[in-house]
Design an enzyme around this catalytic site. Structure first.
Site, short mmCIF file in Angstrom:
data_model
loop_
_atom_site.label_atom_id
_atom_site.label_comp_id
_atom_site.label_asym_id
_atom_site.label_seq_id
_atom_site.Cartn_x
_atom_site.Cartn_y
_atom_site.Cartn_z
N CYS A 199 1.23 8.47 13.37
CA CYS A 199 1.36 9.19 14.63
C CYS A 199 1.16 8.22 15.79
CB CYS A 199 0.32 10.30 14.68
SG CYS A 199 0.70 11.54 15.90
N SER B 18 -11.01 -5.33 -0.46
CA SER B 18 -11.83 -4.33 0.24
C SER B 18 -12.52 -3.42 -0.76
CB SER B 18 -10.93 -3.51 1.15
OG SER B 18 -11.66 -2.44 1.71
N ASN C 169 0.80 -1.22 0.00
CA ASN C 169 0.00 0.00 0.00
C ASN C 169 0.84 1.27 0.00
OD1 ASN C 169 0.23 -1.49 2.59
ND2 ASN C 169 -0.36 0.47 3.47
C1 LIG Z 1 -6.64 -0.53 3.25
C2 LIG Z 1 -5.91 -1.80 3.42
C3 LIG Z 1 -6.36 -2.78 4.31
C4 LIG Z 1 -7.55 -2.57 5.21
O1 LIG Z 1 -8.76 -2.60 4.52
P1 LIG Z 1 -10.07 -2.02 5.24
O2 LIG Z 1 -11.19 -2.35 4.30
O3 LIG Z 1 -9.85 -0.55 5.37
O4 LIG Z 1 -10.20 -2.72 6.54
C5 LIG Z 1 -5.66 -3.96 4.40
N1 LIG Z 1 -4.57 -4.18 3.64
C6 LIG Z 1 -4.11 -3.26 2.76
C7 LIG Z 1 -2.91 -3.59 1.94
C8 LIG Z 1 -4.76 -2.05 2.62
O5 LIG Z 1 -4.29 -1.15 1.77
#
Ligand SMILES: *Cc1c(COP(=O)(O)O)cnc(C)c1O
Length: 400
Positions: A326, A200, A152
């Site tokens: 943070c 997600s 991410n």
């Molecule tokens: C955003 C994210 C999550 C969490 O997903 P949510 O739907 O916000 O709980 C998990 N893993 C990665 C790599 C993400 O970017």
């Protein structure tokens, strides 16, 4: 000026077509899919279509391999806890130092509270996984290997298809957090050995609070949430119908815009990245440039504080993010960049620009016009930058 949103790895704007698809399920189509009457049957049909749309986006062989959850975090937790429960004779987990907190917080907790050993596979300065280390960590005690498909923060893509085969050779299950990958790169699960995959909705222009866990047919599974027989008894609770319908529509749209993601969005990202590197100086791209999501550019700026950059960008109507988190009032540099060994003088100045199909060429031009002024101003104020110019050795690398 309209604000410019370059933080799509944090969340995306829901597509207007997704909202349109969802709206009836907040009003006239309010039935419970489990009900045998007219109200329920129509909703049941909508869920079926939504499941097919998602199945098709990830190339699952069967629609019942999809289990809806409340999001990426629940999917990640479910996958790991299920594996531990079904394979209780094994007690080791293999994962990486650069996973999302949805994985790292859970495995850290398991390590502290249960007799479970976690192997954290390292990455090199380019963010590439130590495949040899991964291979060595797998063994007869490995329950599961969990490795993200795409990071991410840097967008680095890991070779999960190959990693899944290696996990199987050791008799272990393989899970991947593909929250950042789904909708951005082609995925065909039936052509891989991946057992479980998390995704997600809100990372692919769908609603928040909905996600899914893919569980390959035949993979033993234990639910995290027990209750009614929804999701074939694998996740209790009345279905979040509007969100599931929205995720279905978002999946259909993601499949249709995948080629745009790989061409137009990539070109925008590249133009932004080259422009920054050329105009600003003392900065570099982090992550594996050869194997990277086409929307993500993580740039580390030396001798400057990322939070200050964000603040000034925000004032100029540009939204991006820093890798820092943070914790107890002070800024902790990103665990991903630390794992890659990014030097101290750049660690605090990393900015993640993450684009989407909503961004335009014009927006990139506006950003490239605004940034040089911001950096000139900030560097003029930065004691680190002044000291660098005086040629002093700050001895800061030792701090890392
Ligand atoms: C955003 C994210 C999550 C969490 O997903 P949510 O739907 O916000 O709980 C998990 N893993 C990665 C790599 C993400 O970017």
């Amino acid at each position: 000026m309209e604000p410019i949103y370059l933080d799509n790895n944090a969340t995306t704007r829901m597509d207007p077509e997704v909202l349109d698809a969802m709206l009836p399920y907040f009003s006239t189509q309010f039935g419970n899919a489990s009900s045998a009457h007219h109200f329920g049957i129509e909703v049941g049909g909508a869920l079926k279509l939504a499941r097919r749309q998602l199945q098709s986006l990830v190339g699952a062989a069967f629609d019942h391999e999809i289990i809806y959850t409340s999001g990426g975090t629940e999917s990640d937790n479910t996958a790991i806890l299920s594996a531990l429960e079904t394979r209780s004779e094994r007690n080791e987990i293999v994962t990486t130092t650069v996973e999302h907190p949805a994985i790292l917080a859970l495995v850290g907790h398991l390590e502290r509270s249960r007799d479970i050993k976690v192997h954290y596979i390292k990455v090199d300065p380019q963010g590439r996984l130590d495949i040899e280390g991964y291979r060595r960590a797998l063994g007869p005690k490995t329950v599961l290997a969990s490795v993200m498909w795409a990071n991410n923060e840097t967008g680095t893509i890991f070779p999960v298809a190959e990693l899944a085969e290696l996990a199987h050779d050791a008799g272990a299950l393989f899970h991947t957090d593909a929250v950042q990958a789904v909708g951005k790169i082609p995925i065909d699960l039936k052509a891989t050995a991946i057992d479980m995959l998390s995704l997600s909705g809100h990372k692919l222009h769908g609603p928040k609070g909905i996600g899914a866990l893919y569980v390959r047919k035949g993979t033993e599974f234990k639910p995290l949430i027990r209750g009614g027989h929804q999701e074939r008894g694998r996740r209790g609770g009345t279905e979040n119908v509007p969100a599931i319908v929205g995720l279905g529509k978002a999946s259909e749209l993601a499949a249709a815009s995948l080629s745009e993601e790989l061409t137009r969005v990539r070109d925008l990202r590249d133009r932004l990245e080259f422009g920054i590197l050329e105009q600003i100086g003392h900065c570099f791209v982090t992550g594996d440039i050869e194997n990277r999501l086409s929307n993500t550019s993580n740039i580390a700026f030396e001798y400057i504080d990322g939070e200050a950059i964000l603040l000034h960008m925000n004032r100029a109507g540009i939204a991006a993010s820093s890798g820092a988190a943070c914790t107890s009032g002070s800024m902790e540099p990103s665990h991903v960049l630390r794992a890659m060994g990014v030097p101290f003088e750049a660690l605090h100045g990393a900015i993640r620009f993450s684009l989407s199909r909503n961004n335009s060429d014009r927006e990139v031009s506006t950003v490239l016009e605004a940034l040089p002024g911001i950096f000139t101003k900030l560097r003029a104020l930065s004691p680190l930058w002044r000291d660098r110019k005086q040629g002093q050795d700050l001895g800061m690398r030792d701090y890392v």
